[in-house]
Write an enzyme that holds these catalytic residues in place. Structure first.
Site, PDB file in Angstrom:
ATOM      1  CG  PHE A  77     -28.991  18.979  22.458  1.00 22.02           C
ATOM      2  CD1 PHE A  77     -29.428  19.159  23.766  1.00 22.02           C
ATOM      3  CD2 PHE A  77     -29.314  17.797  21.809  1.00 22.02           C
ATOM      4  CE1 PHE A  77     -30.155  18.182  24.411  1.00 22.02           C
ATOM      5  CE2 PHE A  77     -30.045  16.809  22.446  1.00 22.02           C
ATOM      6  CZ  PHE A  77     -30.465  17.004  23.748  1.00 22.02           C
ATOM      7  CG  ASP A  78     -27.112  26.711  22.306  1.00 24.16           C
ATOM      8  OD1 ASP A  78     -26.454  27.033  21.309  1.00 24.16           O
ATOM      9  OD2 ASP A  78     -26.995  27.253  23.417  1.00 24.16           O
ATOM     10  CE  LYS A  79     -19.548  24.949  22.119  1.00 21.54           C
ATOM     11  NZ  LYS A  79     -18.945  25.442  23.371  1.00 21.54           N
ATOM     12  CE  LYS A 115     -26.809  28.656  17.683  1.00 19.55           C
ATOM     13  NZ  LYS A 115     -26.874  28.962  19.110  1.00 19.55           N
ATOM     14  CB  VAL A 136     -32.580  21.249  23.856  1.00 16.74           C
ATOM     15  CG1 VAL A 136     -32.557  21.359  25.373  1.00 16.74           C
ATOM     16  CG2 VAL A 136     -33.433  20.078  23.432  1.00 16.74           C
TER      17      VAL A 136
END
Lengths: 73, 632
Positions: free
Chosen positions: B305-307, B487, B504
Site C-alpha cells: 500500500f502507498d500511504k 518503491k 495499491v
C-alpha cells in the site's frame, strides 16, 4: 485508413470468431480485424479506396452474424 | 438469424418430433417417418443455409458438418436421429443465445445508464437536446431525477447525486459549486447548473464502458491454450471420422464424429466466466482489465500500500506552524509562493492554508527546482528558499539544533509530516501537515491478512510518521523515506523472491510502482484518466473496503473458469469414448454436446450473483442520506 465497427447479433460459438477473423482479413482493403466475442462487435480497420463496408457487411451476414448497426470513424 | 422465428421454429419442430414419436409408438411407421422428415427439413434448413453461405467463403463451419451428418442419417434411414440432431442443434443455439445474453447483462445494464438528453441554455433560452450533442463549455441545467449528460464542473446549485453509474455506490454524494459531476450519474434531489468539460467519448462513463468491453475480451492465459487446442480439435475429429469410415466402413460411427466435432463447451468455458466475473465487478465500480489480470489478482500473495491518499484520506491539512524569527503569515506566504508550481500533495496543503489565511499571492518564484523525495528550492526576491524534509536540509547544510530536532520528533510521533522551511542555511520554520487515516483502512487490512495475504506499506514519508500510520492500520512491515524509483525497486525485489505483488495507490503519484507490480490497483479512479490508464484494476469509488471483495471475486472467477474447463475437457473425453464404444449415437451425441455448452454458461451465470462473504459492515459515516428511490 478508416475504422468501422459492426454491432452484430450475439456470437454463439467462439469458433465463429476465428472464422470471421480469418475470412475478413483476406478481404480487399482490410488492414486489421478485431472481433470482440463478448461484446459481439467486429472492428475493422480498412482502406476506404479499396474496401467497401457494404461488402464486409454482406460477408458477416453470410457467416451467420446479423449486423444490427455499424459505425464508421 | 431471426431469433423470434427461431424460437417458433424450435417449438414447431419439437411438436413435430413428439407427434412422430406418438405415431412410432402405435407402429404407424410411414406417418412417423414422414413427420420426422418434415422436422428434419424445418430445423435443418437454417443450418444448411448457413453451411452453404460459409462454403462460398471457403469456410468449413460446424453447420456444414452437422448438415453432412444429417444428410448421411437420412441416407441410411435414421429419420428419428436426423430429426433429433437438427432439433437439438437449433434448440441448443437458441438456449445458448438466451443464456449468453445473461452473462453479458452487466454491461448491458451499464449501457442502460447512459444519459439520453440534456437541458442546455442557448441564446438565453432553455432547450432540450440529445446528450451526444452537448459541446464542451455548454451550460447544463439538471433537475431532480434527471441524469447528468456530460462530465463537468458545478457552477451553481446544490444537489445530492447518485453516482452508482460510475462508482457502484448508491449512497448519494453531496455536490456544490466547483465539485465535479460525471455523465450517467443521477440527481437524487436538488438542482445543478453545470459547465460541460468532457463530452461524448471522453466522459468517464464512456471510458468505463469501453474499458469493460475491451476487458471482457482480453483473454486469460489458460484461454489462449484452450483456443489453440480447439483450433486443432475440429480438423482432427474430421480426419478421425474419415479414417474410422475407411477402416471400419461404419457409416453411423463416422457420422456421429461429425456431430461432436464442435468444441463448443471447451472454447466457451473460459470467456463466459471472465465476462460474468468482470461484469459483476463493473456493476460495483470495480474495473478489472481482463482475463489475465483476473488470473494474476487471484494469485497475489503480497499487497503493498502507498500511504498518502491510500491508507490516508489524501487531503492533507496544515496542523501546526512553528516559526523562527519570522511571523506565521510571512512564513506561509513565502512557502506558498515557493510551492506554487509543485504538484506535491503536501504543497497543496500549504497553498490551501495560505489561501485560507489570505496570504496567497499570484507571484511566481524564479528558478524553481524539484528534488524528488526531498523538496523544492525556489528564489523569491533574490533569496533562495528551501522547503523540504530532513534530507533536503542536511543536503544543503542547514543547521538544526536539538530543540528543533525534539519538536520535529514529537510532531512525527503524532503521525504528522514536518515540512522544514529555510532561507539559505537559516531554518525559518516548520509546517506540520497531517492527513486523516481512512476509517475503513484497519478493517480492510485485517480482512486481507485473514485471507492469507501479506501486507506492507511503501511511503516516501518519514520513518516516524510511517510507523504511526502503519501501527494504526495494523501493518507491521513498512518501508519509509522511499523515492518513487525506490518503491519500484522494492516491488521488483519482492517479485524476485517469487512473490506475486499487488500495489495499491491513487494511481497518480505512484504510477511507476503501480505499473511495475503484477497487479496495479488504483483507488478513486473516478475522474482521473491517468489512474484508469496505468492501473490493472481500478476501484472507481474512493473506498478501500472494496479491495478484499475484488480479490475474492478474482479468485471466484478463476475457480469458475477452472470448473468449466475441467467439465468441458471431461465431456470431450466422455464423448469420444462414448462414440468409439458405440454407446453414443447421433442424437445422444448432439444432446450431450449442447447440454455441456449450456451447463458451462449456467455455471458462469452463478458468478453474476457472487457476493463477498464475511464482510463486516464498516462504518464510513459520511452524512448518509436515506432516500427512497422512485425507480428500480
Amino acid at each position: 485508413m478508416k475504422n468501422i465497427t459492426f454491432q452484430v447479433d450475439d456470437f454463439i460459438c467462439p469458433s465463429c470468431v476465428q472464422k470471421i477473423e480469418k475470412v475478413m482479413s483476406t478481404q480487399p482493403g482490410v488492414n486489421e480485424v478485431k472481433v470482440l466475442f463478448n461484446a459481439a462487435k467486429v472492428k475493422i480497420k480498412f482502406d476506404e479506396t479499396t474496401g467497401s463496408p457494404e461488402e464486409y457487411e454482406g460477408i458477416l451476414t453470410k457467416l451467420g452474424s446479423d449486423v444490427l448497426s455499424k459505425k464508421i470513424s | 438469424m431471426k431469433w423470434l422465428s427461431k424460437g417458433k421454429l424450435v417449438s414447431v419442430t419439437g411438436v413435430c418430433i413428439i407427434t412422430a414419436l406418438v405415431f412410432q409408438f402405435i407402429h404407424f411407421t410411414i406417418m412417423s417417418d414422414i413427420i420426422f422428415w418434415i422436422a428434419t427439413i424445418l430445423a435443418g434448413y437454417p443450418i444448411a443455409k448457413n453451411a452453404f453461405q460459409a462454403i462460398t467463403l471457403k469456410v468449413i463451419s460446424i453447420e456444414l458438418l452437422v448438415t453432412v451428418a444429417v444428410i448421411g442419417a437420412l441416407f441410411i434411414g435414421e429419420y428419428s436421429e436426423s430429426a433429433a440432431v437438427t432439433f437439438l442443434f437449433i434448440l441448443g443455439s437458441y438456449l445458448e443465445h438466451r443464456t449468453l445474453e445473461k452473462t453479458r447483462s452487466s454491461l448491458k445494464s451499464l449501457l442502460d445508464l447512459a444519459p439520453l438528453e440534456a437541458r442546455i441554455v442557448k441564446d438565453g433560452k432553455e432547450e432540450i437536446i440529445a446528450a451526444e450533442d452537448v459541446q464542451e463549455k455548454d451550460i447544463l441545467f439538471i433537475h431532480s431525477g434527471e441524469k447528468v449528460p456530460a462530465d463537468g464542473r458545478v457552477i451553481d446549485g446544490e444537489a445530492h447525486v447518485n453516482e452508482a453509474a460510475i462508482t457502484g455506490e448508491s449512497i448519494p454524494v453531496q455536490k456544490k459549486a466547483n465539485d465535479k459531476v460525471f455523465s450517467g450519474t443521477i440527481i437524487d434531489n436538488g438542482y445543478l447548473k453545470v459547465e460541460a468539460q468532457k463530452v461524448g467519448e471522453d466522459t468517464t462513463f464512456s471510458k468505463i464502458l469501453q474499458l469493460v468491453e475491451e476487458a471482457q475480451d482480453t483473454k486469460a492465459k489458460t484461454q489462449k491454450f484452450i483456443e489453440k487446442f480447439a483450433t486443432y480439435y475440429t480438423p482432427s475429429i474430421l480426419v478421425l471420422s474419415i479414417g474410422v469410415f475407411i477402416i471400419t466402413r461404419d457409416i453411423r460411427l463416422a457420422l456421429t464424429f461429425l456431430v461432436i466435432s464442435c468444441p463448443g463447451a471447451l472454447v466457451i468455458s473460459a470467456p463466459v466466466s471472465i465476462v460474468a466475473g468482470i461484469g459483476n465487478g463493473a456493476k460495483r465500480g470495480i474495473l478489472i482489465k481482463g482475463g489475465e489480470i483476473t488470473e494474476r489478482a487471484a494469485k497475489l500473495s503480497i499487497i503493498a500500500f502507498d500511504k498518502t491518499g491510500t491508507l490516508t484520506v489524501g487531503k492533507p491539512q496544515v496542523a501546526a506552524i512553528k516559526t523562527i524569527e519570522i511571523t506565521e503569515n510571512e512564513l506561509l506566504a513565502v512557502s506558498a509562493k515557493a510551492e506554487s508550481f509543485s504538484e506535491h500533495h503536501l504543497a497543496r496543503a500549504i497553498l490551501d492554508e495560505a489561501a485560507k489565511k489570505g496570504v496567497a499571492s499570484n507571484e511566481k518564484p524564479e528558478n524553481f527546482q524539484v528534488f524528488k523525495g526531498m523538496g523544492v528550492i525556489a528564489s523569491i526576491d533574490g533569496n533562495s528558499w528551501l522547503i523540504g524534509n530532513r534530507k533536503m536540509m542536511a543536503h544543503n547544510q542547514v543547521k538544526i539544533n536539538d530543540d528543533i530536532e525534539q519538536y520535529v520528533y514529537n510532531e512525527e510521533v503524532r503521525g504528522r509530516t514536518a515540512v522544514m522551511i529555510a532561507n539559505g542555511q537559516q531554518l525559518k520554520g516548520i509546517i506540520s501537515i497531517s492527513d486523516r487515516i481512512r476509517p475503513e483502512a484497519a478493517e480492510t487490512i485485517r480482512l486481507l491478512k485473514k485471507a492469507g495475504k501479506k501486507v506492507i506499506m511503501l511511503t516516501g514519508d518519514n520513518e516516524r510518521t510511517a510507523a504511526t500510520v502503519a501501527a494504526e492500520v495494523g501493518i507491521s512491515d513498512y518501508f519509509a523515506g522511499l523515492l518513487p524509483e525506490q518503491k519500484v525497486a522494492k516491488i521488483k525485489e519482492l517479485q524476485a523472491s517469487g512473490l506475486m505483488v499487488g500495489m495499491v495507490g491513487d494511481g497518480i503519484n505512484d504510477a511507476p510502482a503501480i505499473a511495475t507490480a503484477d497487479v496495479g490497483i488504483a483507488m478513486g479512479g473516478a475522474g482521473t484518466d491517468a489512474a484508469m490508464e496505468t492501473a490493472d484494476i481500478i476501484l472507481m469509488a474512493d473506498r478501500m473496503e472494496k479491495l478484499p471483495f475484488t480479490l475474492n471475486l478474482a479468485q471466484a472467477t478463476v475457480r469458475n473458469m477452472q470448473q468449466n474447463m475441467f467439465f468441458a475437457v471431461s465431456i470431450v473425453i466422455l464423448l469420444l469414448v462414448g462414440v468409439l464404444s458405440k454407446t453414443v449415437f447421433l442424437a445422444s451425441g448432439m444432446l450431450i454436446h449442447e447440454l455441456s455448452v449450456l451447463i458451462v454458461i449456467l455455471n458462469a451465470i452463478r458468478l453474476l450473483k457472487f457476493k463477498s462473504t464475511g464482510r463486516s459492515p464498516i462504518n464510513t459515516n459520511t452524512n448518509v442520506f436515506v432516500t427512497i428511490p422512485n425507480q428500480k
